[in-house]
Design an enzyme around this catalytic site. Structure first.
Site, PDB file in Angstrom:
ATOM      1  N   ASP A   1      -5.893   0.579   3.863  1.00 31.14           N
ATOM      2  CA  ASP A   1      -5.370   0.605   2.489  1.00 31.14           C
ATOM      3  C   ASP A   1      -6.199   1.472   1.539  1.00 31.14           C
ATOM      4  OD1 ASP A   1      -3.821  -1.282   3.681  1.00 31.14           O
ATOM      5  OD2 ASP A   1      -3.980  -2.751   2.062  1.00 31.14           O
TER       6      ASP A   1
ATOM      7  N   GLU B   1      -3.805  -2.704  -6.156  1.00 30.20           N
ATOM      8  CA  GLU B   1      -3.049  -3.384  -5.090  1.00 30.20           C
ATOM      9  C   GLU B   1      -3.662  -4.742  -4.811  1.00 30.20           C
ATOM     10  OE1 GLU B   1      -2.925  -1.642  -1.100  1.00 30.20           O
ATOM     11  OE2 GLU B   1      -2.045  -3.512  -0.360  1.00 30.20           O
ATOM     12  N   GLY B   2      -2.858  -5.776  -4.886  1.00 25.81           N
ATOM     13  CA  GLY B   2      -3.323  -7.122  -4.571  1.00 25.81           C
ATOM     14  C   GLY B   2      -3.556  -7.292  -3.078  1.00 25.81           C
TER      15      GLY B   2
ATOM     16  N   THR C   1       0.831  -1.210   0.000  1.00 27.51           N
ATOM     17  CA  THR C   1       0.000   0.000   0.000  1.00 27.51           C
ATOM     18  C   THR C   1       0.861   1.254   0.000  1.00 27.51           C
ATOM     19  OG1 THR C   1      -1.602  -1.215   1.322  1.00 27.51           O
ATOM     20  CG2 THR C   1      -1.954   1.132   1.116  1.00 27.51           C
TER      21      THR C   1
ATOM     22  N   GLY D   1      -2.193  -9.640   0.072  1.00 27.32           N
ATOM     23  CA  GLY D   1      -1.117 -10.586   0.401  1.00 27.32           C
ATOM     24  C   GLY D   1      -0.165 -10.750  -0.773  1.00 27.32           C
TER      25      GLY D   1
ATOM     26  N   LYS E   1      -8.172  -1.350  -4.638  1.00 27.86           N
ATOM     27  CA  LYS E   1      -7.811  -2.471  -3.768  1.00 27.86           C
ATOM     28  C   LYS E   1      -8.977  -3.434  -3.941  1.00 27.86           C
ATOM     29  CE  LYS E   1      -5.862  -4.623  -0.155  1.00 27.86           C
ATOM     30  NZ  LYS E   1      -4.475  -4.982   0.114  1.00 27.86           N
TER      31      LYS E   1
HETATM   32  N1  LIG Z   1       8.448   3.189   2.587  1.00 25.28           N
HETATM   33  C1  LIG Z   1       7.878   3.003   3.792  1.00 25.28           C
HETATM   34  N2  LIG Z   1       7.784   4.013   4.664  1.00 25.28           N
HETATM   35  C2  LIG Z   1       7.228   3.850   5.865  1.00 25.28           C
HETATM   36  N3  LIG Z   1       6.734   2.689   6.319  1.00 25.28           N
HETATM   37  C3  LIG Z   1       6.799   1.635   5.509  1.00 25.28           C
HETATM   38  C4  LIG Z   1       7.356   1.732   4.193  1.00 25.28           C
HETATM   39  N4  LIG Z   1       7.267   0.519   3.603  1.00 25.28           N
HETATM   40  C5  LIG Z   1       6.674  -0.302   4.492  1.00 25.28           C
HETATM   41  N5  LIG Z   1       6.386   0.363   5.640  1.00 25.28           N
HETATM   42  C6  LIG Z   1       5.803  -0.197   6.887  1.00 25.28           C
HETATM   43  O1  LIG Z   1       5.255  -1.447   6.603  1.00 25.28           O
HETATM   44  C7  LIG Z   1       3.903  -1.526   7.077  1.00 25.28           C
HETATM   45  C8  LIG Z   1       3.112  -2.354   6.124  1.00 25.28           C
HETATM   46  O2  LIG Z   1       3.029  -1.647   4.913  1.00 25.28           O
HETATM   47  P1  LIG Z   1       1.748  -1.806   3.982  1.00 25.28           P
HETATM   48  O3  LIG Z   1       0.523  -1.586   4.773  1.00 25.28           O
HETATM   49  O4  LIG Z   1       1.985  -0.942   2.801  1.00 25.28           O
HETATM   50  O5  LIG Z   1       1.903  -3.354   3.624  1.00 25.28           O
HETATM   51  P2  LIG Z   1       0.971  -4.202   2.660  1.00 25.28           P
HETATM   52  O6  LIG Z   1       1.862  -5.145   1.959  1.00 25.28           O
HETATM   53  O7  LIG Z   1       0.136  -3.300   1.861  1.00 25.28           O
HETATM   54  O8  LIG Z   1       0.070  -4.978   3.719  1.00 25.28           O
HETATM   55  P3  LIG Z   1      -1.318  -5.760   3.412  1.00 25.28           P
HETATM   56  O9  LIG Z   1      -0.926  -7.131   3.027  1.00 25.28           O
HETATM   57  O10 LIG Z   1      -1.987  -5.689   4.744  1.00 25.28           O
HETATM   58  O11 LIG Z   1      -2.057  -5.007   2.348  1.00 25.28           O
HETATM   59  C9  LIG Z   1       3.434  -0.085   7.159  1.00 25.28           C
HETATM   60  O12 LIG Z   1       2.454   0.095   8.165  1.00 25.28           O
HETATM   61  C10 LIG Z   1       4.681   0.646   7.480  1.00 25.28           C
HETATM   62  O13 LIG Z   1       4.874   0.613   8.869  1.00 25.28           O
HETATM   63 MG   LIG Z   2      -1.920  -3.129   1.811  1.00 26.39          MG
END
Ligand SMILES: Nc1ncnc2c1ncn2[C@@H]1O[C@H](COP(=O)(O)OP(=O)(O)OP(=O)(O)O)[C@@H](O)[C@H]1O
Ligand SMILES: [Mg+2]
Length: 248
Positions: free
Chosen positions: A55, A114-115, A17, A117, A38
């Site tokens: 997200d 956005e997928g 995300t 997982g 999403k």
């Molecule tokens: N570039 C970044 N800057 C700040 N935090 C980050 C960054 N990349 C990852 N994170 C951290 O990783 C956590 C998870 O990121 P994110 O929510 O984008 O993951 P996701 O893969 O989308 O998760 P989900 O599978 O739940 O959709 C965020 O809450 C943040 O704390």
């Molecule tokens: Mg996400």
């Protein structure tokens, strides 16, 4: 045919995300009309970390659209979509899902999807995230952690993507530290060499502020991606010189 990209990851919680939102904010700042989607979100009952909304809300903020247009199938429990759908007795119909994504993209120059997982997460019988990405025909961006374990997870994801004929635009390591250590630098080089893939990085972003997201996206090769994805900005053909401040 959709234009844009499909953001997947090596796992849940790896930065999909954050990457998708930074990408959307960066492109929007360069005059691209960006839609975000999403398609399936679970865990809506869960609290979100401080400074980071759910997200669909973050993607809505980054694109200036309404959150209800971003999330298509939403479920409360933090479980795999196939189980969430079963528990709610609200199955995910692949045809309906894909039609609704195409509708979200209408009128935009590009869509960032956005997928949920990683690639092999099941959505319904015989239908998973990889099938969805394949049907949409969008190139992948793979969000991955910079640290220990990422080589294996990323190479597995690349293998799975290519086995299904998916194009991979890049792997993006996130959050990339200001002073990467020896292992993080080695992970980046090793994934590029063994995976035969471009490996980009996204710096740590303090909170979900669109200007901070846009700033972070300047490390990404946005102009190159726009050109490869054949996206035209309003008034500017793909590849035309612009004053944009992205890396390339
Ligand atoms: N570039 C970044 N800057 C700040 N935090 C980050 C960054 N990349 C990852 N994170 C951290 O990783 C956590 C998870 O990121 P994110 O929510 O984008 O993951 P996701 O893969 O989308 O998760 P989900 O599978 O739940 O959709 C965020 O809450 C943040 O704390
Ligand atoms: Mg996400």
């Amino acid at each position: 045919m959709l234009r844009g990209c499909f953001v997947t990851g090596t796992d849940t919680g790896v930065g999909k995300t954050v990457l998708a939102a930074a990408l959307a904010a960066g492109l929007r700042a360069r005059g691209v009309r960006v839609a975000a989607c999403k398609p399936v979100i679970t865990g809506l009952e869960e609290p979100t970390p401080p400074g980071w909304p759910a997200d669909h809300e973050l993607l809505a903020r980054a694109t200036g659209r309404a959150a209800r247009e971003v999330a298509l199938f939403g479920y409360g429990p933090p479980v795999s979509p196939h189980l969430a759908a079963e528990l709610a007795a609200r199955p995910i119909d692949p045809g309906e899902l894909e039609r609704r994504i195409v509708a979200v993209a209408a009128g935009a120059d590009l869509i960032v999807v956005e997928g949920t997982g990683g690639l092999l997460v099941p959505l319904s019988d015989g239908y998973d995230i990889r099938r969805l990405a394949t049907s949409l025909g969008l190139p992948l961006l793979i969000a991955a952690r910079p640290g220990l374990g990422t080589i294996n997870h990323t190479l597995l994801t690349l293998e799975s993507a290519r086995a299904a004929g998916l194009r991979v635009a890049a792997v993006v390591l996130t959050p990339w530290p200001p002073s990467p250590d020896r292992m993080e630098r080695s992970n980046r080089a090793t994934i590029a060499a063994l995976g035969g893939v471009a490996v980009e990085v996204l710096p740590r972003i303090a909170c979900a502020d669109p200007s901070l997201l846009e700033q972070a996206a300047r490390t990404l090769p946005l102009r190159r991606w726009l050109s490869v994805w054949r996206v035209c900005r309003r008034g500017a053909p793909a590849g035309a010189p612009t004053s944009d401040r992205s890396r390339d």
